[in-house]
Design a protein around this motif. Structure first.
Motif, short mmCIF file in Angstrom:
data_model
loop_
_atom_site.label_atom_id
_atom_site.label_comp_id
_atom_site.label_asym_id
_atom_site.label_seq_id
_atom_site.Cartn_x
_atom_site.Cartn_y
_atom_site.Cartn_z
N LYS A 116 0.87 -1.18 0.00
CA LYS A 116 0.00 0.00 0.00
C LYS A 116 0.90 1.23 0.00
CE LYS A 116 -3.71 -2.34 2.41
NZ LYS A 116 -4.56 -2.44 1.24
N VAL A 117 0.38 2.35 -0.39
CA VAL A 117 1.16 3.58 -0.40
C VAL A 117 0.85 4.34 0.89
CG1 VAL A 117 1.53 5.79 -1.57
CG2 VAL A 117 1.25 3.68 -2.90
N GLY A 118 1.87 4.87 1.52
CA GLY A 118 1.69 5.63 2.75
C GLY A 118 2.20 7.05 2.60
N ALA A 119 1.63 7.95 3.41
CA ALA A 119 2.05 9.35 3.39
C ALA A 119 1.67 10.01 4.71
CB ALA A 119 1.42 10.10 2.22
N ALA A 120 2.20 11.23 4.92
CA ALA A 120 2.00 11.97 6.16
C ALA A 120 1.48 13.37 5.87
CB ALA A 120 3.31 12.06 6.92
N LEU A 121 0.53 13.82 6.69
CA LEU A 121 0.06 15.21 6.70
C LEU A 121 0.23 15.73 8.11
CD1 LEU A 121 -3.32 15.17 4.72
CD2 LEU A 121 -1.08 15.87 3.90
N LYS A 134 8.92 12.32 9.26
CA LYS A 134 9.86 11.20 9.34
C LYS A 134 9.28 10.07 10.18
CE LYS A 134 12.76 11.33 12.48
NZ LYS A 134 13.28 10.60 13.60
N THR A 135 8.70 10.41 11.30
CA THR A 135 8.14 9.40 12.20
C THR A 135 7.00 8.65 11.52
OG1 THR A 135 8.75 10.72 14.13
CG2 THR A 135 7.04 9.05 14.44
N ILE A 136 6.07 9.38 10.94
CA ILE A 136 4.92 8.74 10.29
C ILE A 136 5.37 7.86 9.14
CG2 ILE A 136 2.87 9.20 8.88
CD1 ILE A 136 2.46 11.74 10.66
N ASN A 137 6.19 8.40 8.26
CA ASN A 137 6.59 7.63 7.08
C ASN A 137 7.43 6.41 7.44
OD1 ASN A 137 5.10 9.04 5.23
ND2 ASN A 137 6.73 10.50 4.80
N PHE A 138 8.27 6.53 8.48
CA PHE A 138 9.03 5.36 8.91
C PHE A 138 8.09 4.28 9.44
CE2 PHE A 138 10.91 2.79 12.25
CZ PHE A 138 11.89 2.14 11.54
N CYS A 139 7.13 4.68 10.27
CA CYS A 139 6.20 3.70 10.83
C CYS A 139 5.41 3.01 9.73
CB CYS A 139 5.26 4.36 11.84
SG CYS A 139 6.06 4.85 13.38
N LEU A 140 4.89 3.79 8.77
CA LEU A 140 4.14 3.18 7.67
C LEU A 140 5.02 2.23 6.86
CD1 LEU A 140 2.02 6.24 6.52
CD2 LEU A 140 1.19 4.17 7.68
N TYR A 141 6.26 2.63 6.62
CA TYR A 141 7.22 1.78 5.90
C TYR A 141 7.44 0.48 6.68
CZ TYR A 141 11.87 0.15 4.54
OH TYR A 141 12.93 -0.62 4.17
N ARG A 142 7.58 0.59 7.97
CA ARG A 142 7.84 -0.59 8.81
C ARG A 142 6.69 -1.59 8.74
NH1 ARG A 142 7.79 -1.11 15.09
NH2 ARG A 142 9.01 -2.99 15.33
N PHE A 143 5.47 -1.09 8.54
CA PHE A 143 4.31 -1.97 8.45
C PHE A 143 4.04 -2.45 7.03
CE2 PHE A 143 3.28 0.46 12.39
CZ PHE A 143 3.48 -0.59 13.26
N GLY A 150 8.75 12.49 -1.43
CA GLY A 150 7.90 13.64 -1.15
C GLY A 150 6.54 13.27 -0.60
N ALA A 151 6.44 12.17 0.14
CA ALA A 151 5.15 11.69 0.65
C ALA A 151 4.79 12.35 1.97
CB ALA A 151 5.18 10.18 0.79
N ASP A 152 5.00 13.66 2.05
CA ASP A 152 4.58 14.36 3.26
C ASP A 152 4.22 15.80 2.88
OD1 ASP A 152 7.00 16.29 4.05
OD2 ASP A 152 7.84 14.37 3.39
N CYS A 153 3.37 16.34 3.71
CA CYS A 153 2.95 17.74 3.55
C CYS A 153 2.70 18.27 4.94
CB CYS A 153 1.65 17.76 2.74
SG CYS A 153 0.88 19.37 2.63
#
Length: 156
Positions: A116-121, A134-143, A150-153
């Protein structure tokens, strides 16, 4: 394409939320330009007790949210900044996603969020946007999520 926003504001739906406003802005891009379907779930409106399992009690509403996560193509975790960090509800989402490790796919053995694709707002009134992303995207990556460049805003 199904996009699921997990809005981790600490405010209930009856209160105005900048995090919800940013979710709505991003959702409109997906729905208007890519003909996707988007849903925003405000975690504070649900009974999601602490824990690291997919079901903590009979009153636990996390299993319903988890089913929506599993059926989404894109998962976007949205949080305000609190003392330079993600909100306690965003942390709770990741703690509860820890329970998915025991739910590997029978055919591939992969985690339910695999591919699945993950991103952070992120929203807030202080510095910390990069750290929260960084925290959100790392956690999503880990799962198991794929995190594109550029998956954050963040709106600070």
């Amino acid at each position: 394409m199904q996009i699921l926003f997990l809005n981790c504001t600490l405010k209930n739906s009856s209160d105005t939320s900048n995090t919800r406003a940013l979710c709505d802005d991003v959702a409109s891009v997906y729905t208007n330009e890519y003909d996707a379907q988007a849903e925003v779930i405000r975690i504070s409106d649900y009974h999601v007790p602490p824990g690291v399992a997919s079901r903590m009690s009979d009153e636990d509403e996390w299993p319903d949210i988890l089913e929506k996560i599993k059926s989404a193509d894109i998962i976007i975790v949205a949080t305000p900044i609190w003392i330079g960090n993600i909100s306690s509800l965003a942390q709770r989402v990741f703690e509860r996603l820890e329970g998915t490790y025991a739910e590997g796919d029978d055919e591939t053995g992969q985690y339910p969020l695999y591919n699945k694709v993950g991103a952070a707002l992120i929203t807030g009134t202080e510095d910390g946007g990069h750290f929260c992303a960084k925290t959100i995207n790392f956690c999503l990556y880990r799962f198991g999520c794929t995190i594109p460049a550029g998956a954050d805003c963040y709106w600070v």
